[in-house]
Design an enzyme around this catalytic site. Sequence first.
Site, PDB file in Angstrom:
ATOM      1  N   HIS A 100       0.851  -1.188   0.000  1.00  0.00           N
ATOM      2  CA  HIS A 100       0.000   0.000   0.000  1.00  0.00           C
ATOM      3  C   HIS A 100       0.889   1.240   0.000  1.00  0.00           C
ATOM      4  O   HIS A 100       0.634   2.182  -0.747  1.00  0.00           O
ATOM      5  CB  HIS A 100      -0.920  -0.022   1.216  1.00  0.00           C
ATOM      6  CG  HIS A 100      -1.928   1.068   1.235  1.00  0.00           C
ATOM      7  ND1 HIS A 100      -2.828   1.273   0.205  1.00  0.00           N
ATOM      8  CD2 HIS A 100      -2.190   2.036   2.154  1.00  0.00           C
ATOM      9  CE1 HIS A 100      -3.596   2.305   0.482  1.00  0.00           C
ATOM     10  NE2 HIS A 100      -3.233   2.794   1.661  1.00  0.00           N
ATOM     11  N   GLU A 120       2.243  -0.977   7.959  1.00  0.00           N
ATOM     12  CA  GLU A 120       2.240  -2.044   6.962  1.00  0.00           C
ATOM     13  C   GLU A 120       3.497  -2.896   7.068  1.00  0.00           C
ATOM     14  O   GLU A 120       3.433  -4.134   6.952  1.00  0.00           O
ATOM     15  CB  GLU A 120       2.101  -1.475   5.553  1.00  0.00           C
ATOM     16  CG  GLU A 120       1.992  -2.558   4.492  1.00  0.00           C
ATOM     17  CD  GLU A 120       1.763  -2.018   3.103  1.00  0.00           C
ATOM     18  OE1 GLU A 120       1.408  -2.821   2.209  1.00  0.00           O
ATOM     19  OE2 GLU A 120       1.938  -0.804   2.879  1.00  0.00           O
ATOM     20  N   LYS A 129       3.390   3.486  -5.682  1.00  0.00           N
ATOM     21  CA  LYS A 129       2.871   4.831  -5.415  1.00  0.00           C
ATOM     22  C   LYS A 129       4.001   5.864  -5.395  1.00  0.00           C
ATOM     23  O   LYS A 129       3.734   7.067  -5.489  1.00  0.00           O
ATOM     24  CB  LYS A 129       2.115   4.864  -4.087  1.00  0.00           C
ATOM     25  CG  LYS A 129       0.756   4.172  -4.113  1.00  0.00           C
ATOM     26  CD  LYS A 129       0.017   4.364  -2.794  1.00  0.00           C
ATOM     27  CE  LYS A 129      -1.344   3.678  -2.795  1.00  0.00           C
ATOM     28  NZ  LYS A 129      -1.241   2.217  -2.693  1.00  0.00           N
ATOM     29  N   HIS A 167      -0.888   8.445  -5.086  1.00  0.00           N
ATOM     30  CA  HIS A 167      -1.964   7.631  -4.516  1.00  0.00           C
ATOM     31  C   HIS A 167      -3.274   7.914  -5.243  1.00  0.00           C
ATOM     32  O   HIS A 167      -3.863   8.992  -5.105  1.00  0.00           O
ATOM     33  CB  HIS A 167      -2.100   7.939  -3.029  1.00  0.00           C
ATOM     34  CG  HIS A 167      -2.981   6.993  -2.283  1.00  0.00           C
ATOM     35  ND1 HIS A 167      -3.700   5.988  -2.893  1.00  0.00           N
ATOM     36  CD2 HIS A 167      -3.268   6.891  -0.954  1.00  0.00           C
ATOM     37  CE1 HIS A 167      -4.374   5.313  -1.999  1.00  0.00           C
ATOM     38  NE2 HIS A 167      -4.128   5.843  -0.799  1.00  0.00           N
ATOM     39  N   PHE A 174      -9.273   4.441   4.743  1.00  0.00           N
ATOM     40  CA  PHE A 174      -9.839   5.100   5.916  1.00  0.00           C
ATOM     41  C   PHE A 174     -10.995   4.251   6.466  1.00  0.00           C
ATOM     42  O   PHE A 174     -11.730   3.609   5.719  1.00  0.00           O
ATOM     43  CB  PHE A 174     -10.368   6.488   5.553  1.00  0.00           C
ATOM     44  CG  PHE A 174      -9.298   7.546   5.410  1.00  0.00           C
ATOM     45  CD1 PHE A 174      -7.969   7.285   5.662  1.00  0.00           C
ATOM     46  CD2 PHE A 174      -9.646   8.840   5.040  1.00  0.00           C
ATOM     47  CE1 PHE A 174      -7.000   8.264   5.543  1.00  0.00           C
ATOM     48  CE2 PHE A 174      -8.694   9.843   4.910  1.00  0.00           C
ATOM     49  CZ  PHE A 174      -7.365   9.546   5.163  1.00  0.00           C
TER      50      PHE A 174
END
Length: 403
Positions: free
Chosen positions: A294, A305, A326, A331, A390
């Site tokens: 991520h 993570e 990313k 993102h 989120f």
Amino acid sequence: MGIISPVGSRLDVAWSNVLEGVSGTTQIEDFDTSTFPTRIAGLVKDFDVDAYLSKKDQRKNDPFIHYGVAATMDAIADSGLEITEDNGHTIGIGMGSGIGGIKSIEDNHNKMLAGGVRKISPFFIPGSIINMTSGQASILQHITGPNISIVTACATSSHCIGLSARSIEHGDADVMLAGGSEFATTPLAMGGFCSARAMTTRNDDPKGASRPYDIDRDGFVLSNGAGCVVLEELEHAKARGARIYAEVIGFGMSGDAYHTTLPPADGEGARKCMVAALRDAGIDAADIDYLNAHGTSTRAGDISETNGIKRAFGDAAKTLTVSSTKSTTGHLLGAAGAVEAIFCALSIRDQVIPPTINLENKDPECDLDYTANVARDAKVRTTISNSFGFGGTNGSIVLQAFE
């Protein structure tokens, strides 16, 4: 597969730029950002909406729908799939978005304030709601099978892919088009993320702004784009001679139940998600050759993570190859998971691991092999892609070479 992204809006261009470590972050020029703490973003520069939608349909729909429809149409073309009146009911679509039509919301609100309610477009609602990428694409392509849109913040398109694959497993469809799209570089959205202090303020160095795991990282780069993959039941794909990039062999989900925006420091939600995906795939952690993280370039997220990976993989984490694409794309929120699943599939195809760029001084708390700065040739048979959002929502997808 189809992709619209800050590093390119064709598969070959986007993949080449990711492997070469080309950043898609640039200065925002669409509106005045002089009072914003963050004035940079990952913007799509090479997109020709006229190639996909009529002028009338362009006016009716928010840009996130433009991107999502385009990625879907490109994926269909790349797959060689022919959609007809006879087979349309066996084909479904699951394209989501994290935020959806916020540009249309802002524009129509401003019109109402300036000129009253009569100035609101009659297409405002249907042109901004999140399920309309699936809706418009299904109309244009005559897709009459399952038509869904999942909304789980930054895990959206990973969940769309995983649950669409399960729809095929359950016999709901032979083919599912799955992924997500986003266009959130608007004054209100940018302002909201700025207020949350979530984004980088490295405005004088846009190309170096997204720097996952680097000790000097200061937040994520907000980006626009879309990704779509064509998922197909194996025998159906073989019968029509389809090119198979990879096989979806596992999918896992979890919830942090911890905080609105922050993940737990120990990465427990991430750990559970990856373990669930590995269990679904029926493989061991040591079987994973590459993990697309991520990796947003936030301090809390990167550390969480990393800890989750170490706990999920155990001793195998010491030799696991990880990277965050990313660092190049920024993102893409609800589109991130699909774009990163595409990169995993291309990693399998080309036997190469994309780099994490801008990793100059590694954070001591981020102590894995993140493929710093340069792509690496490697044996890549099985990959896992992580997406976390989120609200503590998590998704992991396991892809494997089809043999």
